[in-house]
Design a protein around this motif. Structure first.
Motif, PDB file in Angstrom:
ATOM      1  N   GLU A   1     -31.259  -2.651 -39.856  1.00 20.21           N
ATOM      2  CA  GLU A   1     -32.516  -3.246 -39.721  1.00 20.21           C
ATOM      3  C   GLU A   1     -32.116  -4.807 -39.740  1.00 20.21           C
ATOM      4  O   GLU A   1     -33.078  -5.611 -39.049  1.00 20.21           O
ATOM      5  N   ILE A   2     -31.396  -5.146 -40.532  1.00 23.67           N
ATOM      6  CA  ILE A   2     -31.223  -6.745 -40.810  1.00 23.67           C
ATOM      7  C   ILE A   2     -30.692  -7.156 -39.456  1.00 23.67           C
ATOM      8  O   ILE A   2     -30.964  -8.558 -39.183  1.00 23.67           O
TER       9      ILE A   2
ATOM     10  N   GLU B   1     -33.182  -7.807 -37.098  1.00 28.52           N
ATOM     11  CA  GLU B   1     -34.034  -8.684 -37.340  1.00 28.52           C
ATOM     12  C   GLU B   1     -33.567 -10.259 -37.258  1.00 28.52           C
ATOM     13  O   GLU B   1     -34.195 -11.034 -36.648  1.00 28.52           O
ATOM     14  N   VAL B   2     -32.169 -10.520 -37.496  1.00 29.82           N
ATOM     15  CA  VAL B   2     -31.420 -11.737 -37.211  1.00 29.82           C
ATOM     16  C   VAL B   2     -31.088 -11.795 -35.865  1.00 29.82           C
ATOM     17  O   VAL B   2     -30.648 -13.108 -35.440  1.00 29.82           O
TER      18      VAL B   2
END
Lengths: 263, 911
Positions: free
Chosen positions: B74-75, B78-79
């Protein structure tokens, strides 16, 4: 002073603590009428009052209705209800103040009628009576809580005596039940001659649960047959899947709240 | 199993095929397929596919846990730089590059000690005036390319404040071989940058153009610019200048060499210029930084571009660093990763999780770069000792000539190691979701460190070696473990004494040996009566045998010893059983009631919890005082119990010691308080459950199960959920009744503003005194009851009082038990809450608060119907010739005065 009437005949009057009280509460009262009157709330002589302020005591309320006549007795209740038989308890809890209802019993029927025609109530406090409130009350409560050892002892002894008598009576009653009645029936009680175990759900659960469990465990061969091995493998996968699903849910939650933006 | 599975799937098919929809038609094929698919993916017992098996197994082996893996995914998503952004950038960059390459040649030569060049360019030279004495002649040579470098080029950039690094290689002709000394290189570099910026001033492609200095290095400026229009919302640009490795001989910048001649430095004219001064390693490093850039970038590209996992790991590490505000650049961390790849510690076959973990382990444990540095250049690390003589931390680049960590001070290096060790610890702690503290939580200075020292850098600046080689390198912070603390020892003497006294009392009691009676009555009232009899006995014996003044009560005994009154209560498990007992159809059943829960808490759960918290206190001496501070803080904002129960405060404080991630457990009470406030403020109490496992009593499965139960509503779920291993059948029992949702929301708001106050006070205004944290606001309350100050207990504990050490009197009371536990305000509050809780909430500061603040309930002013059961405090009013009812505010306020007679000084009603 204004008086108000409501559809179902409640009369509203202001109840002052002192003569000079400026913002009193309004109490609402009517004649107490239920289908079955009890002796302590006789028909026609009883006034039913709602919204009695928390600090009001018996004498105060008697004072307030002094204009209508002499009040024989006052019963306070948290809500309108039939009188309950007093449960004997060793530790009497001090009632915490609350808005209550009251049943006011007058000597005569006329006095109730008079009360219902009152235009004004007298204050709760007068020269002879002052409602106990605030610091004075707390000091008195505190002092009252400290008892002499002797008094406590007497207290305990009286209570225990009464208790023992009650228990004895109960036992006697049960013993009587143990005996055969006219038709030859015997009631089984705790104190009977037949040994028995306590009838609690815990005991029955324990007996049933344990036996079944023990039986199951005894009979089970683990990972013996091929199908068992397969099954246990499948179980492992299922557990992993379940965990995966849960974790996904968790992620969704976190995603919602933090949106995975680290900064 | 397989057989059965096939069977079931067949039967599903049959059902599917036999389906007739509402219109009496068989559902069409497409629908049918979908239905089947759904059924298959839903079933937990379906046969796994190879992909799925791989993934499930991979997760077990390569990642910490499913959760961790999912979070990493997920992260990273996201980035990740969005495709849209990439597209926009590419478009812009093509135009930008084309424009830049149209920069005109300039045949003129400029003396840089004069103002001719800036005047012509109409831009300032980005170099300090203190370098005016450096004389050199500059001629602009056109560059041939503009390159994308840095993390964007390596595909490991973070899409938050995305800055794309561009780089121009200045032609070697720009510099002469002697430009290495006395800042000539820097001056020419600055001039070169000025020419570019002057050219960029004339284009619409660029907005907001300014010079910037990396890490405060005033001699090597870069150009920061934003693309014009909406593009600047997507990215910004940093334009850097580097030079060809061939421009200078690298060894001229070895840390032994001097490149700042004393004659020039001290402006001594006409002195023998052959004099070579002491080495200038930092000056050398600045120039080297530009010289070696290309070589190292090539290396990174070669190793990283095709290694997805390495790139992901680098992104994770960068997020981790940024959350900790560690001054380690992306360039350096990438090269560190590269170093570990080269030394075979990690490789691209590992998962990003494994890579990150290994990097942390390596960073935390093995290598002491301050003594034995590392080098990317394997063939030649003979000169590494030279670097150690001049730099605190050594990590040589691929040329072996430049210390990549030349800017890193030992403080940052220590922090890097410390945080790495902590990170590994967090990963290994199965009890917490370590991902959040590792990557999602910003670590702030004032929550992380016990002491924050200030003022060091200013001193350094005033030294005569004026040029700011150091910039802001000197660290602002120093970490110190608990050895030197400012803890005030609160009433130490008395406390210690009290403890021994309790023990004595207990010994006395044990000597009484009244033993364990098996014949307690089976009726709760009779049981209590018997307890009272015991009280009587104990009191008598204590009095006779030890000549202690005693006072028996029905429920307890008061004993006076050494001037202190002790209250003893008898606890017996039978009482609990009796309270729970209920007879239904002749079968005895056991059910919890309010009373039984309370008794269980007091006599069974509380002692266990006390034991655990006591253990915590011996392990972390800051725990107890942290609890004190927290209770004081809550109370000072009028949230004394019952609004915020003591045990909940104790558990919350324990949480920051048991789960200190992402930092160490606090060593100072004040930091402890800040951490608790942080916890309160930044936890989503709606979703999160705190598990306090003091002695590893709870397994991960138990925790998961509890989580499920809470979320599914199988067990009552309070708004603040904090579970210990000692809660028995009532998870989160301590917070079950309070705080309420409203109080919790209020506490969160208060905690947030308190944190802001601390941050501003400590880090911006440099105030040491944060006592203002404890000053409540009385605005917003409907009624404020002022109390007679002389009747307020614990006045000496008010926040605005200077704390005093209370000593025991010389001669303690010996004969008569004094008045104890007589607290008029608590009595008053008790009555107020008993009588008026349906109308209002009452707030008070237990520690000497002189006011009681009252808040009406939201529906307080609404018109109501008159009902027999609901006529409390109503008064009739006439609304449009109709009689309506409303709560009699004035009468209630007068009641406050009446039942508080003698205690209430004044009541103010806010309208």
């Amino acid at each position: 002073m204004k008086t108000y009437k409501r559809a179902h005949d409640f009369k509203a009057l202001e109840l002052k603590l002192n003569v000079d009280s400026r913002s009193p509460h309004t109490i609402y009262f009517t004649e107490h009428s239920v289908r079955e009157h009890t002796s302590d709330r006789p028909s026609g002589k009883t006034l039913f009052i709602v919204n009695i302020p928390p600090y009001v005591d018996e004498q105060g309320l008697k004072n307030a209705f002094r204009g209508a006549g002499y009040v024989k007795s006052v019963q306070f209740c948290l809500k309108p209800a039939a009188t309950e038989p007093m449960k004997r308890s060793f530790i009497q809890e001090i009632d915490s103040p609350a808005f209550r209802v009251a049943y006011l019993v007058f000597n005569k029927v006329v006095e109730v009628d008079k009360a219902l025609k009152l235009t004004e109530l007298l204050p709760l406090n007068n020269d002879k009576h002052e409602t106990k409130v605030g610091l004075k009350k707390w000091i008195e409560d505190y002092n009252g809580s400290v008892v002499q050892a002797k008094t406590l002892k007497d207290n305990i002894e009286t209570y225990m005596k009464q208790h023992d008598a009650e228990v004895k009576q109960k036992e006697k009653k049960e013993k009587q039940l143990e005996e055969e009645d006219e038709e030859g029936w015997v009631t089984v009680t705790r104190r009977g001659k037949v040994e028995n175990f306590a009838r609690t759900d815990k005991v029955s659960n324990r007996i049933m649960g344990k036996e079944q469990k023990a039986l199951k465990e005894k009979l089970q061969l683990k990972n013996f047959y091929t199908f068992q091995i397969r099954e246990s493998k499948m179980k492992h996968i299922v557990a992993l899947r379940q965990k995966f699903e849960e974790d996904k849910k968790k992620i969704a939650q976190i995603k919602q709240s933090r949106r995975f933006k680290p900064f | 199993m397989v057989k059965r599975d096939i069977k079931t799937s067949i039967s599903e098919d049959e059902v599917d095929n036999g389906l007739v929809n509402e219109n009496g038609k068989r559902p069409n094929d497409a629908k049918n397929k979908e239905g089947k698919k759904r059924l298959k993916t839903k079933s937990l017992y379906r046969q796994p596919t190879v992909n799925e098996l791989n993934r499930l197994q991979e997760t077990e082996n390569l990642f910490n846990s499913n959760l961790f893996r999912l979070q990493v995914e997920e992260i990273l998503a996201e980035v990740k730089v969005k495709e849209k952004t990439e597209k926009k950038f590419n478009q812009w960059f093509t135009e930008f590059k084309t424009y830049l390459l149209t920069i005109p040649e300039d045949k003129n030569e400029y003396d840089l000690s004069e103002q001719t060049l800036p005047k012509k360019l109409k831009v300032k030279l980005p170099i300090t005036n203190s370098l005016n004495k450096t004389k050199c002649v500059f001629k602009f040579h056109k560059f041939h390319d503009v390159n994308i470098v840095g993390s964007y080029a390596l595909e490991c950039s973070i899409n938050s404040k995305l800055r794309i690094d561009l780089q121009i290689v200045t032609p070697a002709d720009t510099y002469t071989k002697n430009d290495s000394i006395n800042y000539r290189y820097h001056k020419k570099r600055a001039a070169y940058l000025a020419v570019i910026s002057s050219h960029l001033m004339k284009t619409d492609l660029v907005e907001d153009l300014h010079y910037s200095w990396t890490n405060g290095n005033k001699t090597t400026p870069v150009l920061d610019l934003e693309p014009s229009g909406k593009l600047k919302n997507y990215f910004s640009i940093r334009l850097n200048l580097v030079c060809d490795q061939e421009t200078f001989k690298l060894h001229r910048f070895s840390p032994l060499r001097n490149n700042l001649r004393e004659a020039w430095l001290f402006s001594i004219e006409n002195v023998e210029s052959t004099e070579v001064g002491p080495p200038t390693p930092y000056y050398n490093s600045v120039v080297l930084n530009d010289l070696i850039a290309l070589a190292n970038q090539e290396l990174l590209k070669e190793f990283l571009l095709k290694s997805e996992n390495l790139k992901q790991a680098i992104i994770l590490l960068k997020i981790w660093l940024r959350q900790r505000n560690l001054k380690v650049s992306g360039f350096v961390i990438s090269l560190i990763v590269l170093y570990y790849v080269k030394t075979k510690r990690i490789n691209n076959i590992m998962s990003s999780y494994q890579i990150v973990r290994n990097v942390w382990i390596a960073l935390s444990k093995c290598y002491k770069w301050e003594k034995k540095g590392i080098s990317l250049n394997k063939t030649d690390d003979s000169n590494i000792q030279e670097f150690h003589n001049h730099f605190p931390v050594v990590f040589l680049d691929c040329t072996g000539q430049h210390n990549l960590c030349w800017e890193m001070c030992i403080g940052t290096y220590d922090a890097l190691r410390r945080e790495s060790a902590l990170a590994v610890e967090m990963l290994d702690n199965g009890k917490i979701n370590s991902f959040i503290p590792l990557f999602m939580t910003p670590v702030k200075v004032f929550t992380q460190f016990d002491h924050v020292y200030r003022g060091l850098p200013r001193l350094l600046h005033s030294s005569t070696f004026a040029l700011s080689f150091w910039g802001d390198k000197s660290e602002l912070r120093r970490f110190q473990d608990g050895s030197i603390t400012e803890t005030v020892v609160w009433k130490g003497e008395t406390l210690a004494e009290r403890r021994t006294v309790t023990k004595q009392i207990i010994d006395y009691l044990m000597n009484l040996k009244f033993g364990h009676s098996g014949k307690w009555p089976g009726d709760i009232e009779a049981f209590r009566c018997l307890k009272a009899a015991f009280n009587l006995q104990i009191a008598e014996r204590l009095n006779q045998q030890y000549s202690l003044p005693t006072q028996p009560y029905k429920t307890h005994i008061d004993v006076l010893k050494n001037g202190l009154t002790f209250r003893l209560k008898i606890a017996h498990p039978k009482e609990l059983t009796l309270l729970r007992r209920e007879i239904e159809n002749g079968v005895v059943k056991y059910k919890e009631s309010e009373e039984s829960v309370r008794l269980q808490c007091d006599t069974i759960l509380m002692p266990r919890l006390r034991g655990a918290l006591h253990g915590l206190q011996t392990k972390y001496p800051a725990y107890g005082p942290t609890v004190c501070l927290l209770k004081r803080w809550l109370s000072s904002h009028l949230l004394s119990p019952p609004h915020f129960p003591q045990s909940v405060a104790e558990l919350l404080a324990a949480a920051v010691f048991v789960h200190p991630a992402p930092s160490h457990p606090p060593a100072l009470p004040s930091i402890g308080l800040v951490r608790v406030l942080n916890l309160l403020a930044h936890t989503d109490w709606n979703k999160e459950i705190i598990f306090l496992d003091f002695n590893e009593d709870m397994s991960r499965e138990e925790i998961t199960k509890l989580e499920q139960k809470f979320n599914s509503g199988d067990i009552p779920s309070p708004c603040l959920r904090i579970v210990t291993a000692y809660d028995d059948a009532m998870p989160s029992v301590w917070s079950m009744d309070a705080p309420s949702l409203q109080v919790l929301a209020r506490v969160q708001t208060l905690a947030r503003s308190a944190l802001n106050y601390i941050e501003e006070g400590l880090l911006r205004d440099f105030k040491e005194n944060v006592l203002g944290l404890f000053v409540p606001s009385l605005s917003g309350y409907d009624v404020v009851i002022h109390l007679q100050p002389s009747l307020v207990p614990y006045v000496g504990e008010r926040v605005d009082k200077v704390p005093e050490l209370r000593r025991l009197p010389e001669r303690p009371a010996e004969d008569v038990i004094p008045v104890v536990e007589f607290h008029p305000i608590l009595k008053y509050l008790e009555e107020l809450r008993a009588a008026y809780s349906e109308f209002a909430l009452f707030f008070h500061d237990f520690y000497g608060g002189e006011v009681i603040a009252v808040l009406w309930k939201p529906d307080f002013n609404e018109l109501r119907d008159f009902q027999l059961l609901n006529a409390n405090a109503l008064k009739p009013i006439t609304v449009e010739e109709e009689i309506k009812y409303k709560v009699n505010t004035e009468a209630i306020v007068e009641d406050f005065r009446v039942i508080g007679q003698g205690l209430v000084k004044e009541i103010t009603v806010n309208t």
